[in-house]
Write a protein that holds these residues in place. Structure first.
Motif, PDB file in Angstrom:
ATOM      1  N   TRP A  18      39.305  77.204  23.810  1.00 23.84           N
ATOM      2  CA  TRP A  18      37.841  77.213  23.841  1.00 23.84           C
ATOM      3  C   TRP A  18      37.319  76.845  25.232  1.00 23.84           C
ATOM      4  CZ3 TRP A  18      35.305  72.987  25.480  1.00 23.84           C
ATOM      5  CH2 TRP A  18      35.962  71.763  25.409  1.00 23.84           C
ATOM      6  N   LYS A  19      37.995  75.877  25.890  1.00 23.79           N
ATOM      7  CA  LYS A  19      37.459  75.351  27.145  1.00 23.79           C
ATOM      8  C   LYS A  19      37.424  76.420  28.235  1.00 23.79           C
ATOM      9  CE  LYS A  19      37.865  71.495  30.332  1.00 23.79           C
ATOM     10  NZ  LYS A  19      38.556  70.246  30.620  1.00 23.79           N
ATOM     11  N   ASN A  20      38.536  77.119  28.424  1.00 21.91           N
ATOM     12  CA  ASN A  20      38.547  78.144  29.469  1.00 21.91           C
ATOM     13  C   ASN A  20      37.711  79.357  29.091  1.00 21.91           C
ATOM     14  OD1 ASN A  20      40.002  77.038  31.695  1.00 21.91           O
ATOM     15  ND2 ASN A  20      41.828  77.102  30.418  1.00 21.91           N
ATOM     16  N   THR A  21      37.632  79.659  27.805  1.00 22.26           N
ATOM     17  CA  THR A  21      36.763  80.750  27.377  1.00 22.26           C
ATOM     18  C   THR A  21      35.314  80.418  27.722  1.00 22.26           C
ATOM     19  OG1 THR A  21      38.295  81.277  25.560  1.00 22.26           O
ATOM     20  CG2 THR A  21      36.075  82.214  25.442  1.00 22.26           C
ATOM     21  N   ALA A  22      34.873  79.208  27.371  1.00 17.25           N
ATOM     22  CA  ALA A  22      33.494  78.793  27.662  1.00 17.25           C
ATOM     23  C   ALA A  22      33.251  78.710  29.167  1.00 17.25           C
ATOM     24  CB  ALA A  22      33.205  77.447  26.999  1.00 17.25           C
ATOM     25  N   ARG A  23      34.215  78.158  29.885  1.00 12.68           N
ATOM     26  CA  ARG A  23      34.085  78.004  31.340  1.00 12.68           C
ATOM     27  C   ARG A  23      33.936  79.368  32.023  1.00 12.68           C
ATOM     28  NH1 ARG A  23      37.256  78.628  35.225  1.00 12.68           N
ATOM     29  NH2 ARG A  23      39.122  78.890  33.966  1.00 12.68           N
ATOM     30  N   GLU A  24      34.784  80.302  31.659  1.00  9.34           N
ATOM     31  CA  GLU A  24      34.727  81.632  32.265  1.00  9.34           C
ATOM     32  C   GLU A  24      33.423  82.351  31.926  1.00  9.34           C
ATOM     33  OE1 GLU A  24      38.316  83.557  30.944  1.00  9.34           O
ATOM     34  OE2 GLU A  24      39.581  82.094  31.990  1.00  9.34           O
ATOM     35  N   ASN A  25      32.965  82.210  30.681  1.00  6.47           N
ATOM     36  CA  ASN A  25      31.744  82.910  30.262  1.00  6.47           C
ATOM     37  C   ASN A  25      30.500  82.369  30.958  1.00  6.47           C
ATOM     38  OD1 ASN A  25      33.303  84.514  28.659  1.00  6.47           O
ATOM     39  ND2 ASN A  25      32.459  83.813  26.716  1.00  6.47           N
ATOM     40  N   ILE A  26      30.392  81.032  31.098  1.00  4.41           N
ATOM     41  CA  ILE A  26      29.200  80.494  31.761  1.00  4.41           C
ATOM     42  C   ILE A  26      29.255  80.791  33.252  1.00  4.41           C
ATOM     43  CG2 ILE A  26      30.008  78.126  32.215  1.00  4.41           C
ATOM     44  CD1 ILE A  26      26.470  79.187  31.036  1.00  4.41           C
ATOM     45  N   GLN A  27      30.450  80.804  33.835  1.00  8.67           N
ATOM     46  CA  GLN A  27      30.578  81.132  35.257  1.00  8.67           C
ATOM     47  C   GLN A  27      30.140  82.572  35.510  1.00  8.67           C
ATOM     48  OE1 GLN A  27      31.639  78.805  37.809  1.00  8.67           O
ATOM     49  NE2 GLN A  27      30.447  80.399  38.827  1.00  8.67           N
ATOM     50  N   LYS A  28      30.523  83.467  34.633  1.00 10.01           N
ATOM     51  CA  LYS A  28      30.134  84.880  34.765  1.00 10.01           C
ATOM     52  C   LYS A  28      28.607  85.013  34.721  1.00 10.01           C
ATOM     53  CE  LYS A  28      30.626  89.365  32.562  1.00 10.01           C
ATOM     54  NZ  LYS A  28      31.016  90.087  31.355  1.00 10.01           N
ATOM     55  N   LEU A  29      27.970  84.319  33.783  1.00  8.71           N
ATOM     56  CA  LEU A  29      26.508  84.387  33.680  1.00  8.71           C
ATOM     57  C   LEU A  29      25.845  83.779  34.914  1.00  8.71           C
ATOM     58  CD1 LEU A  29      25.949  83.523  29.916  1.00  8.71           C
ATOM     59  CD2 LEU A  29      25.491  85.703  31.037  1.00  8.71           C
ATOM     60  N   ALA A  30      26.364  82.667  35.384  1.00  6.99           N
ATOM     61  CA  ALA A  30      25.804  82.025  36.585  1.00  6.99           C
ATOM     62  C   ALA A  30      25.927  82.956  37.780  1.00  6.99           C
ATOM     63  CB  ALA A  30      26.498  80.699  36.856  1.00  6.99           C
ATOM     64  N   ASP A  31      27.079  83.610  37.921  1.00  5.61           N
ATOM     65  CA  ASP A  31      27.286  84.551  39.033  1.00  5.61           C
ATOM     66  C   ASP A  31      26.302  85.717  38.946  1.00  5.61           C
ATOM     67  OD1 ASP A  31      29.349  82.932  39.901  1.00  5.61           O
ATOM     68  OD2 ASP A  31      30.959  84.255  39.181  1.00  5.61           O
ATOM     69  N   GLU A  32      26.091  86.221  37.724  1.00  2.00           N
ATOM     70  CA  GLU A  32      25.155  87.332  37.533  1.00  2.00           C
ATOM     71  C   GLU A  32      23.734  86.941  37.920  1.00  2.00           C
ATOM     72  OE1 GLU A  32      25.589  88.498  33.444  1.00  2.00           O
ATOM     73  OE2 GLU A  32      27.559  89.423  33.788  1.00  2.00           O
ATOM     74  N   LYS A  33      23.373  85.680  37.669  1.00  2.00           N
ATOM     75  CA  LYS A  33      22.018  85.192  37.970  1.00  2.00           C
ATOM     76  C   LYS A  33      21.919  84.615  39.383  1.00  2.00           C
ATOM     77  CE  LYS A  33      20.259  85.833  33.799  1.00  2.00           C
ATOM     78  NZ  LYS A  33      19.176  86.746  33.510  1.00  2.00           N
ATOM     79  N   GLY A  34      23.036  84.579  40.097  1.00  2.00           N
ATOM     80  CA  GLY A  34      23.031  84.037  41.457  1.00  2.00           C
ATOM     81  C   GLY A  34      22.836  82.540  41.499  1.00  2.00           C
ATOM     82  N   GLU A  35      23.293  81.841  40.473  1.00  2.00           N
ATOM     83  CA  GLU A  35      23.156  80.391  40.411  1.00  2.00           C
ATOM     84  C   GLU A  35      24.531  79.738  40.504  1.00  2.00           C
ATOM     85  OE1 GLU A  35      20.631  78.750  37.433  1.00  2.00           O
ATOM     86  OE2 GLU A  35      19.313  80.500  37.381  1.00  2.00           O
ATOM     87  N   SER A  36      24.549  78.494  40.990  1.00  2.00           N
ATOM     88  CA  SER A  36      25.817  77.768  41.025  1.00  2.00           C
ATOM     89  C   SER A  36      25.891  76.862  39.802  1.00  2.00           C
ATOM     90  CB  SER A  36      25.935  76.951  42.305  1.00  2.00           C
ATOM     91  OG  SER A  36      24.927  75.965  42.343  1.00  2.00           O
ATOM     92  N   ILE A  37      27.118  76.660  39.335  1.00  2.00           N
ATOM     93  CA  ILE A  37      27.321  75.803  38.167  1.00  2.00           C
ATOM     94  C   ILE A  37      28.731  75.244  38.222  1.00  2.00           C
ATOM     95  CG2 ILE A  37      28.175  77.649  36.645  1.00  2.00           C
ATOM     96  CD1 ILE A  37      26.442  76.287  34.407  1.00  2.00           C
ATOM     97  N   ASP A  38      28.893  74.010  37.774  1.00  2.00           N
ATOM     98  CA  ASP A  38      30.220  73.437  37.586  1.00  2.00           C
ATOM     99  C   ASP A  38      30.632  73.842  36.174  1.00  2.00           C
ATOM    100  OD1 ASP A  38      32.437  71.884  36.963  1.00  2.00           O
ATOM    101  OD2 ASP A  38      31.688  70.114  38.022  1.00  2.00           O
ATOM    102  N   SER A  39      31.345  74.953  36.082  1.00  3.28           N
ATOM    103  CA  SER A  39      31.628  75.550  34.776  1.00  3.28           C
ATOM    104  C   SER A  39      32.520  74.671  33.907  1.00  3.28           C
ATOM    105  CB  SER A  39      32.246  76.936  34.940  1.00  3.28           C
ATOM    106  OG  SER A  39      33.426  76.874  35.704  1.00  3.28           O
ATOM    107  N   GLU A  40      33.425  73.927  34.515  1.00  2.12           N
ATOM    108  CA  GLU A  40      34.287  73.052  33.719  1.00  2.12           C
ATOM    109  C   GLU A  40      33.479  71.900  33.132  1.00  2.12           C
ATOM    110  OE1 GLU A  40      38.507  70.733  33.751  1.00  2.12           O
ATOM    111  OE2 GLU A  40      38.122  72.324  35.192  1.00  2.12           O
ATOM    112  N   ALA A  41      32.611  71.306  33.937  1.00  2.00           N
ATOM    113  CA  ALA A  41      31.757  70.231  33.429  1.00  2.00           C
ATOM    114  C   ALA A  41      30.848  70.763  32.322  1.00  2.00           C
ATOM    115  CB  ALA A  41      30.922  69.639  34.565  1.00  2.00           C
ATOM    116  N   PHE A  42      30.316  71.968  32.523  1.00  2.00           N
ATOM    117  CA  PHE A  42      29.460  72.573  31.506  1.00  2.00           C
ATOM    118  C   PHE A  42      30.206  72.695  30.178  1.00  2.00           C
ATOM    119  CE2 PHE A  42      28.144  76.144  28.974  1.00  2.00           C
ATOM    120  CZ  PHE A  42      26.770  75.996  28.885  1.00  2.00           C
ATOM    121  N   ALA A  43      31.433  73.213  30.215  1.00  2.52           N
ATOM    122  CA  ALA A  43      32.216  73.387  28.987  1.00  2.52           C
ATOM    123  C   ALA A  43      32.427  72.048  28.288  1.00  2.52           C
ATOM    124  CB  ALA A  43      33.553  74.056  29.295  1.00  2.52           C
TER     125      ALA A  43
END
Length: 193
Positions: A18-43
Motif C-alpha cells: 500500500w505504501k509504495n502504491t500510495a507514494r507513487e500515485n500522489i507523486q504522479k499527481l503532484a508532478d502533473e500539477k507542478g507541485e512538490s510533495i514528500d510522497s513518502e510522508a504523505f503516504a
C-alpha cells in the motif's frame, strides 16, 4: 501447523504494498500539477489518519463506514496540510490507489503454493471491491475474501476473527492469521487462532 485448515490473510502491507502504491500515485499527481510533495510522508500521514478514523468507527465513536470512505475522509482531514488535495478528485485518487494495490514480489506465487495445502482466505479491513480489483490485476487467486465491512466488526476487534472462523464453520484453533502487523497477530491469537 497440525490441525490448521484455513489461513486467513491480512493483505494491506502483508500481500499488497500500500505504501509504495500510495507514494507513487500522489507523486504522479503532484508532478502533473507542478507541485512538490514528500510522497513518502504523505503516504504515512494518510495511513495514520485512516487508522484514527478506523479506531473511531471500531469503538462506535464514528458511524459505520467502509475503508474506502475512511480513506476519503482522511484525505478531507489532510487537505489543510496538503493543498494539492483541493485540486484533485479525491474519490478517483482513493480508487486508483486502494483498488490497484501492487503486490510484494513473490506474493502471488507464495499464495498459489499455500493453496495446494490450505484454504486461503483474505480477512481484511480494506473494502471487498478494493481486494477483488487489486487481486485480479496481480493475478492472485484466493479461496475467499472476507472484508470486515461485511462482518460488522473491524480488526483488531476479537469479534472480527471469531466471526471469520465461524463463517467457515471452523473453530479459531483450526485457523491461522497471516499478517505483517504485530497487533493483528496478537488479536488473532487472543481470539484463539
Amino acid at each position: 501447523m497440525e490441525g490448521v485448515k484455513v489461513l486467513f490473510f491480512d493483505v494491506g502491507g502483508t500481500v499488497f504494498d500500500w505504501k509504495n502504491t500510495a507514494r507513487e500515485n500522489i507523486q504522479k499527481l503532484a508532478d502533473e500539477k507542478g507541485e512538490s510533495i514528500d510522497s513518502e510522508a504523505f503516504a504515512n500521514v494518510w495511513r495514520g489518519e485512516v487508522f484514527k478514523i478506523h479506531t473511531g468507527v471500531r469503538q462506535c465513536n464514528l458511524p459505520w463506514m467502509t475503508s474506502d470512505d475512511m480513506h476519503l475522509q482522511a484525505l478531507a482531514n489532510m487537505a489543510v496540510d496538503y493543498p494539492l488535495l483541493n485540486h484533485i478528485d479525491n474519490a478517483s485518487f482513493v480508487e486508483s490507489t486502494w483498488h490497484h494495490l501492487k503486490p510484494f514480489d513473490g506474493a502471488p506465487k507464495a499464495i498459489d503454493r499455500l493453496r495446494t495445502k490450505y484454504t486461503v482466505v483474505v480477512l481484511t479491513i480494506l473494502s471487498w471491491e478494493s481486494i477483488v480489483s487489486s487481486s485480479k490485476a496481480a493475478k492472485i487467486q484466493w479461496d475467499g475474501i472476507l472484508s470486515c465491512e461485511f462482518l460488522g466488526y473491524y480488526k483488531p476487534s476479537l469479534q472480527a476473527y471469531l466471526k471469520g472462523a465461524s463463517l467457515l464453520g471452523l473453530k479459531p484453533a483450526e485457523t491461522m492469521m497471516v499478517a505483517a502487523h504485530e497487533g493483528d497477530l496478537a488479536a488473532a491469537q487472543a481470539a484463539g487462532m
